[in-house]
Enzyme design. Structure first.
Site, PDB file in Angstrom:
ATOM      1  N   TYR A   1      30.202 -27.987  11.926  1.00 43.84           N
ATOM      2  CA  TYR A   1      31.402 -27.150  12.023  1.00 43.84           C
ATOM      3  C   TYR A   1      31.772 -26.631  10.625  1.00 43.84           C
ATOM      4  O   TYR A   1      31.661 -27.355   9.633  1.00 43.84           O
ATOM      5  CB  TYR A   1      32.518 -28.006  12.611  1.00 43.84           C
ATOM      6  CG  TYR A   1      33.812 -27.280  12.782  1.00 43.84           C
ATOM      7  CD1 TYR A   1      33.947 -26.316  13.762  1.00 43.84           C
ATOM      8  CD2 TYR A   1      34.890 -27.539  11.940  1.00 43.84           C
ATOM      9  CE1 TYR A   1      35.141 -25.628  13.910  1.00 43.84           C
ATOM     10  CE2 TYR A   1      36.086 -26.866  12.086  1.00 43.84           C
ATOM     11  CZ  TYR A   1      36.200 -25.905  13.074  1.00 43.84           C
ATOM     12  OH  TYR A   1      37.378 -25.227  13.217  1.00 43.84           O
TER      13      TYR A   1
ATOM     14  N   ARG B   1      54.868 -41.839  12.715  1.00 41.52           N
ATOM     15  CA  ARG B   1      53.793 -41.430  11.795  1.00 41.52           C
ATOM     16  C   ARG B   1      52.745 -42.534  11.619  1.00 41.52           C
ATOM     17  O   ARG B   1      51.580 -42.265  11.375  1.00 41.52           O
ATOM     18  CB  ARG B   1      54.356 -41.018  10.422  1.00 41.52           C
ATOM     19  CG  ARG B   1      53.231 -40.646   9.437  1.00 41.52           C
ATOM     20  CD  ARG B   1      53.740 -40.020   8.148  1.00 41.52           C
ATOM     21  NE  ARG B   1      54.813 -40.763   7.541  1.00 41.52           N
ATOM     22  CZ  ARG B   1      54.660 -41.886   6.825  1.00 41.52           C
ATOM     23  NH1 ARG B   1      53.455 -42.382   6.612  1.00 41.52           N
ATOM     24  NH2 ARG B   1      55.703 -42.493   6.318  1.00 41.52           N
TER      25      ARG B   1
ATOM     26  N   LYS C   1      38.877 -29.417  21.886  1.00 36.99           N
ATOM     27  CA  LYS C   1      37.847 -28.782  22.704  1.00 36.99           C
ATOM     28  C   LYS C   1      37.810 -29.430  24.097  1.00 36.99           C
ATOM     29  O   LYS C   1      38.759 -29.305  24.836  1.00 36.99           O
ATOM     30  CB  LYS C   1      36.501 -28.846  21.969  1.00 36.99           C
ATOM     31  CG  LYS C   1      36.592 -28.480  20.469  1.00 36.99           C
ATOM     32  CD  LYS C   1      36.982 -27.044  20.218  1.00 36.99           C
ATOM     33  CE  LYS C   1      37.363 -26.750  18.763  1.00 36.99           C
ATOM     34  NZ  LYS C   1      36.434 -27.196  17.752  1.00 36.99           N
TER      35      LYS C   1
ATOM     36  N   ASP D   1      29.635 -36.610  15.429  1.00 40.67           N
ATOM     37  CA  ASP D   1      30.649 -35.712  15.993  1.00 40.67           C
ATOM     38  C   ASP D   1      30.199 -35.378  17.414  1.00 40.67           C
ATOM     39  O   ASP D   1      29.224 -34.657  17.619  1.00 40.67           O
ATOM     40  CB  ASP D   1      30.763 -34.451  15.120  1.00 40.67           C
ATOM     41  CG  ASP D   1      31.845 -33.483  15.614  1.00 40.67           C
ATOM     42  OD1 ASP D   1      32.151 -33.494  16.824  1.00 40.67           O
ATOM     43  OD2 ASP D   1      32.355 -32.696  14.796  1.00 40.67           O
TER      44      ASP D   1
HETATM   45  C1  LIG Z   1      36.470 -27.477  16.386  1.00 38.96           C
HETATM   46  C2  LIG Z   1      35.553 -28.482  15.815  1.00 38.96           C
HETATM   47  C3  LIG Z   1      35.943 -29.332  14.778  1.00 38.96           C
HETATM   48  C4  LIG Z   1      37.318 -29.235  14.126  1.00 38.96           C
HETATM   49  O1  LIG Z   1      38.312 -29.544  15.033  1.00 38.96           O
HETATM   50  P1  LIG Z   1      39.860 -29.076  14.908  1.00 38.96           P
HETATM   51  O2  LIG Z   1      40.499 -29.761  16.053  1.00 38.96           O
HETATM   52  O3  LIG Z   1      39.889 -27.586  14.962  1.00 38.96           O
HETATM   53  O4  LIG Z   1      40.327 -29.589  13.581  1.00 38.96           O
HETATM   54  C5  LIG Z   1      35.047 -30.286  14.328  1.00 38.96           C
HETATM   55  N1  LIG Z   1      33.813 -30.400  14.880  1.00 38.96           N
HETATM   56  C6  LIG Z   1      33.398 -29.588  15.869  1.00 38.96           C
HETATM   57  C7  LIG Z   1      32.029 -29.764  16.432  1.00 38.96           C
HETATM   58  C8  LIG Z   1      34.243 -28.602  16.368  1.00 38.96           C
HETATM   59  O5  LIG Z   1      33.810 -27.805  17.359  1.00 38.96           O
END
Ligand SMILES: *Cc1c(COP(=O)(O)O)cnc(C)c1O
Length: 386
Positions: free
Chosen positions: A107, A55, A204, A179
């Protein structure tokens, strides 16, 4: 960072293995034993690197992944998380408590966290759309910790100037977090442009196969280490099994994204010429509003594009339902192509007025281009549009 990105994807974070494994083995292990208390204390007190407790992230599989993640964004340090939202929430709690400004669309989970959850903890949050950026200096003047944005944004692929906003944030003593999920490290390196943090939903493009949920945070050691304690005690560390799976995916990242860039460009060009399509939003198209900035700050234009169908929301729904190779599903970045109608999925929770303010129409379809043959994807779109 002497080696190219593909070399780093394959070789970074692959420690020498006494058994000869060419890649970091999976330690499906929660705890690690020591020959003596003195040896244990060396790790507990930070004198020696080593495995201790999963963890904490002190597991060799996770540590190897983090070395690779840092290398692919050209960062000094990286932390791997159980999801993209875990990475973002830990970042905001560690570095955004005096306030976070979010630019542009983001998001849905990020917006909910910033708009309704962090304020419950007393964290001030601010939101500016692209046409309101002239208000950013005044907000920074109030003493905000962190500026945050996605570029390109979802679903209208709006671009923000990373270098210019980093400079403005720094001039006011704030830091910039980008991001980089949509672009991926293949197409954009925010740290090299002046950002202090990069966050990824590794679910992604980094994972790339729609089969794992993970997140990543990259930055300098000084800035990333304070986030480590938040991850540890919020219990947001990636599982070792997922870490090994993500490391495997990263070895093919550049090949996948290069192909997705190529196919998305071909699809954008084909759809721009289609009589049933009102508009194609793709940073690679010369007449796209963000194209000049994309050329400056991106190395590739990405695998995401949004099209606006003639005939409104119902026509768009009919196209989405008629597609066969593009699966109707949220998420993005995988080997299989996906389609979503933002007004029914990612932006369903917003009022029509709020969607309009963000430039999102009911007639929009967002495409995540996978690894199928571009000609087959174009044929699928032509058939559905007919
Ligand atoms: C999917 C996504 C997130 C969140 O990610 P998770 O892995 O589902 O928690 C954050 N930012 C963007 C741009 C995303 O496409």
């Amino acid at each position: 960072m002497k080696e190219g990105l593909s070399t780093r994807c394959v070789h970074a974070g692959e420690p020498h293995d006494p058994q000869g494994s060419p890649h970091a083995p999976l330690y499906a292990t929660t705890t690690f034993k020591f020959p003596s208390t003195a040896a244990l204390l060396d790790v507990v007190e930070g004198r020696k690197p080593g495995a201790l407790y999963t963890r904490y992230g002190l597991n060799p599989t996770i540590q190897a992944l983090e070395e690779k993640l840092a290398a692919i964004e050209g960062a000094e340090a990286a932390l791997a998380f159980s999801s993209g939202m875990a990475a973002e929430s830990a970042l905001f709690l560690a570095h955004g408590r005096r306030g976070v400004v979010c630019l542009g669309d983001a998001y849905g989970g990020t917006l909910e966290l910033l708009a309704s959850q962090l304020p419950q903890l007393g964290v001030p949050t601010h939101f500016l759309l692209a046409d309101e950026l002239d208000r950013l200096p005044a907000i920074l003047q109030q003493g905000v910790d962190l500026v945050f944005f996605e570029t390109p944004t979802n679903p209208v692929l709006e671009l923000f100037d990373i270098a210019a906003i980093a400079e403005l944030a720094h001039a006011h003593g704030a830091r910039l977090a980008v991001d980089n999920t949509f672009a991926s490290p293949v197409n954009q390196n925010p740290l090299a442009l002046g950002a202090d943090f990069v966050v990824h939903s590794a679910t992604k493009y980094l994972g790339g196969h729609s089969d794992l949920t993970a997140g990543a945070l990259m930055g300098s050691k000084d800035l990333v280490m304070p986030v480590w304690n938040w991850r540890k005690n919020l219990g947001q560390t990636i599982a070792p099994e997922t870490a090994a799976q993500l490391a495997r995916s990263l070895r093919t990242l550049t090949v996948r994204v290069a192909r997705q860039n190529d196919s998305a460009m071909k699809i954008a060009e084909a759809l721009q010429a289609h009589h049933a399509v009102e508009r194609v939003l793709y940073p690679g198209l010369p007449d796209f509003p963000g194209h000049a900035l994309a050329r400056r700050q991106m190395k590739g234009f990405g695998g995401m594009l949004t099209i606006e169908i003639k005939g409104g929301g119902e026509a768009a729904t009919r196209v989405a339902d008629a597609l066969r190779l593009f699966a109707l599903a949220p998420s993005l970045g995988g080997v299989e192509s996906l389609v979503t109608q933002p007004c029914t999925t990612t932006h369903h929770g917003l009022t029509p007025e709020e969607r309009a303010r963000r430039g999102i129409s009911d007639a929009m379809l967002r495409l995540s281009v996978g690894l199928e043959d571009a000609d087959d994807l174009i044929a699928d779109l032509n058939r559905a549009l007919a």
